[in-house]
Design a protein around this motif. Sequence first.
Motif, mmCIF file in Angstrom:
data_model
loop_
_atom_site.group_PDB
_atom_site.id
_atom_site.type_symbol
_atom_site.label_atom_id
_atom_site.label_comp_id
_atom_site.label_asym_id
_atom_site.label_seq_id
_atom_site.Cartn_x
_atom_site.Cartn_y
_atom_site.Cartn_z
ATOM 1 N N PRO A 166 0.819 -1.215 0.000
ATOM 2 C CA PRO A 166 0.000 0.000 0.000
ATOM 3 C C PRO A 166 0.851 1.264 0.000
ATOM 4 O O PRO A 166 1.937 1.280 0.577
ATOM 5 C CB PRO A 166 -0.787 -0.102 1.315
ATOM 6 C CG PRO A 166 -0.742 -1.531 1.677
ATOM 7 C CD PRO A 166 0.487 -2.108 1.100
ATOM 8 N N LYS A 167 0.332 2.311 -0.652
ATOM 9 C CA LYS A 167 1.119 3.525 -0.834
ATOM 10 C C LYS A 167 1.503 4.168 0.499
ATOM 11 O O LYS A 167 2.579 4.747 0.639
ATOM 12 C CB LYS A 167 0.310 4.522 -1.683
ATOM 13 C CG LYS A 167 1.148 5.670 -2.191
ATOM 14 C CD LYS A 167 0.437 6.430 -3.304
ATOM 15 C CE LYS A 167 1.225 7.663 -3.694
ATOM 16 N NZ LYS A 167 0.913 8.838 -2.895
ATOM 17 N N ALA A 168 0.596 4.049 1.492
ATOM 18 C CA ALA A 168 0.861 4.689 2.786
ATOM 19 C C ALA A 168 2.102 4.096 3.452
ATOM 20 O O ALA A 168 2.731 4.734 4.281
ATOM 21 C CB ALA A 168 -0.344 4.540 3.700
ATOM 22 N N PHE A 169 2.458 2.853 3.090
ATOM 23 C CA PHE A 169 3.587 2.196 3.729
ATOM 24 C C PHE A 169 4.920 2.526 3.087
ATOM 25 O O PHE A 169 5.962 2.060 3.527
ATOM 26 C CB PHE A 169 3.379 0.677 3.745
ATOM 27 C CG PHE A 169 2.551 0.209 4.893
ATOM 28 C CD1 PHE A 169 3.139 -0.142 6.093
ATOM 29 C CD2 PHE A 169 1.177 0.136 4.788
ATOM 30 C CE1 PHE A 169 2.383 -0.558 7.163
ATOM 31 C CE2 PHE A 169 0.406 -0.286 5.853
ATOM 32 C CZ PHE A 169 1.006 -0.631 7.044
ATOM 33 N N GLU A 170 4.884 3.326 2.027
ATOM 34 C CA GLU A 170 6.106 3.625 1.286
ATOM 35 C C GLU A 170 7.195 4.211 2.185
ATOM 36 O O GLU A 170 6.927 5.067 3.022
ATOM 37 C CB GLU A 170 5.779 4.637 0.191
ATOM 38 C CG GLU A 170 6.405 4.288 -1.137
ATOM 39 C CD GLU A 170 5.688 5.002 -2.254
ATOM 40 O OE1 GLU A 170 5.971 6.182 -2.454
ATOM 41 O OE2 GLU A 170 4.830 4.360 -2.913
ATOM 42 N N GLY A 171 8.414 3.778 1.982
ATOM 43 C CA GLY A 171 9.542 4.354 2.714
ATOM 44 C C GLY A 171 9.700 3.785 4.110
ATOM 45 O O GLY A 171 9.919 2.590 4.281
ATOM 46 N N THR B 182 4.273 -1.365 15.828
ATOM 47 C CA THR B 182 3.390 -0.250 16.177
ATOM 48 C C THR B 182 3.836 1.032 15.484
ATOM 49 O O THR B 182 3.027 1.728 14.871
ATOM 50 C CB THR B 182 3.396 -0.014 17.698
ATOM 51 O OG1 THR B 182 3.219 -1.251 18.344
ATOM 52 C CG2 THR B 182 2.297 0.939 18.105
ATOM 53 N N LEU B 183 5.146 1.325 15.571
ATOM 54 C CA LEU B 183 5.628 2.566 14.970
ATOM 55 C C LEU B 183 5.403 2.547 13.455
ATOM 56 O O LEU B 183 4.974 3.548 12.873
ATOM 57 C CB LEU B 183 7.111 2.753 15.292
ATOM 58 C CG LEU B 183 7.678 4.105 14.906
ATOM 59 C CD1 LEU B 183 6.934 5.209 15.624
ATOM 60 C CD2 LEU B 183 9.158 4.185 15.244
ATOM 61 N N GLY B 184 5.645 1.397 12.813
ATOM 62 C CA GLY B 184 5.417 1.280 11.374
ATOM 63 C C GLY B 184 3.981 1.608 11.021
ATOM 64 O O GLY B 184 3.709 2.385 10.107
ATOM 65 N N PHE B 185 3.039 1.024 11.776
ATOM 66 C CA PHE B 185 1.631 1.249 11.458
ATOM 67 C C PHE B 185 1.197 2.676 11.775
ATOM 68 O O PHE B 185 0.403 3.252 11.035
ATOM 69 C CB PHE B 185 0.749 0.221 12.187
ATOM 70 C CG PHE B 185 0.644 -1.065 11.431
ATOM 71 C CD1 PHE B 185 1.549 -2.089 11.645
ATOM 72 C CD2 PHE B 185 -0.337 -1.241 10.475
ATOM 73 C CE1 PHE B 185 1.476 -3.276 10.925
ATOM 74 C CE2 PHE B 185 -0.426 -2.425 9.747
ATOM 75 C CZ PHE B 185 0.492 -3.438 9.977
ATOM 76 N N VAL B 186 1.723 3.259 12.860
ATOM 77 C CA VAL B 186 1.338 4.641 13.184
ATOM 78 C C VAL B 186 1.810 5.586 12.081
ATOM 79 O O VAL B 186 1.051 6.445 11.616
ATOM 80 C CB VAL B 186 1.901 5.053 14.562
ATOM 81 C CG1 VAL B 186 1.701 6.544 14.782
ATOM 82 C CG2 VAL B 186 1.221 4.286 15.677
ATOM 83 N N ILE B 187 3.068 5.410 11.639
ATOM 84 C CA ILE B 187 3.570 6.310 10.582
ATOM 85 C C ILE B 187 2.807 6.080 9.279
ATOM 86 O O ILE B 187 2.483 7.031 8.560
ATOM 87 C CB ILE B 187 5.093 6.138 10.390
ATOM 88 C CG1 ILE B 187 5.819 6.551 11.669
ATOM 89 C CG2 ILE B 187 5.595 7.001 9.240
ATOM 90 C CD1 ILE B 187 7.305 6.400 11.612
ATOM 91 N N ALA B 188 2.488 4.815 8.985
ATOM 92 C CA ALA B 188 1.722 4.527 7.774
ATOM 93 C C ALA B 188 0.353 5.207 7.832
ATOM 94 O O ALA B 188 -0.118 5.775 6.847
ATOM 95 C CB ALA B 188 1.554 3.018 7.601
ATOM 96 N N PHE B 189 -0.269 5.190 9.015
ATOM 97 C CA PHE B 189 -1.580 5.818 9.191
ATOM 98 C C PHE B 189 -1.478 7.331 8.950
ATOM 99 O O PHE B 189 -2.320 7.918 8.267
ATOM 100 C CB PHE B 189 -2.088 5.523 10.608
ATOM 101 C CG PHE B 189 -3.430 6.115 10.906
ATOM 102 C CD1 PHE B 189 -4.565 5.636 10.263
ATOM 103 C CD2 PHE B 189 -3.563 7.145 11.818
ATOM 104 C CE1 PHE B 189 -5.803 6.181 10.531
ATOM 105 C CE2 PHE B 189 -4.801 7.695 12.094
ATOM 106 C CZ PHE B 189 -5.925 7.211 11.444
#
Lengths: 195, 199
Positions: A166-171, B182-189
Amino acid sequence: MTITQILSLAISAILIENFVLVKFLGICPFLGVSKKSDTAVGMGVAVTFVMTVASAVTYLVDHFMLRPLGLEYLQTISFILVIAALVQIVEMVMQKTLPALHKSLGIYLPLITTNCAVLGAALLNAQNDYTFIASVVYGLAAGLGFMLAIVLFANVRERLEFADYPKAFEGFPIALVTAALISLAFMGFNGMKIF
Amino acid sequence: MKKILKAILEGAITNNPSFVLLLGMCPLLAVSTSVPNGLGMGIAATVVLTCSNIVISLLRKIIPNEIRIAAYIVVIASFVTMVNMLLEAFLPDLHSNLGIFIPLIVVNCIILARAEAYASKNGVWDSALDGIGIGLGFTGALFIVSTIREILGNGTFCGYHILGENFPAATLMVLPVGGFLTLGFVIAFINYIRNKKGV
């Protein structure tokens, strides 16, 4: 300390209590310099070298200067200055002898000073009252653990470039999720008890 | 007053050190296993950041350019040593929970980055506000991450069972894995919201 104790200390610092994946020390370079596997190797070598020498020098500073004078509370300040000087020397030597690697590490080389793994190893040595040999071995093993983690991580990240997520996960986010999976794998070493 | 609020909000939200500038990840991941630890760390770092910003801003015309980083580190390390001794004396429990991560505030990149990018170029008053704002942003990030991890991993908030005693806690979340996840998902959000807004 016997050889077995030293060996178990080393293995535990590399695998069971890996500095990056279990102790959360040195996350910044781990995430910052892991886009290509060859720079990751270079960074790993530089950090390992600085950590080993820093462990030795900070042991000497701690035991022959701070403790006899009762100045243990100055540990943080004096250790960070020792590390900053060491990094400066490594940078100068590398510039002369390995200019290509020096160029590819770029800004991250002076940043080893603020790599918490290096100061962390020095402080843990002082906290746990390790002998001189144990301190050096601990620094070396922790550095090797850092190198192992960053090289593994860089190789995974190279493959991720072509993956579809997903695009939000980029980087950054996808890198953190990857790190979580590697950390999960390292938890497997947790049950390992040596000697 | 409005100006003060704006400067603080800018540091805490638009320039949030953990979620936007992506600095200072080590303490964020390591001490966010419970809310009190996270808040303690955030406040300690805020105090060090504000004090060092003030001193560095005062000395900005005296410190020679070539050795400025070393000078900043000495200033920061002095304040960290003070905070460490104060915590040891007055909050020994928090001190032993945070352990090695208190002296490691010295190498928190947020503090050095603000010294270099802000305090060395701006006046004392502005630098102090910047320190408070960025510090609050860091504390807020620690609060969010530690709340998620403590609730999912222990079923508690600040030690109280808010989801009932029988909540099936996912211990994984308080282990190192949970920190990264958790940090990965928070930043993705946060990225998702920013993408949607088209920022």
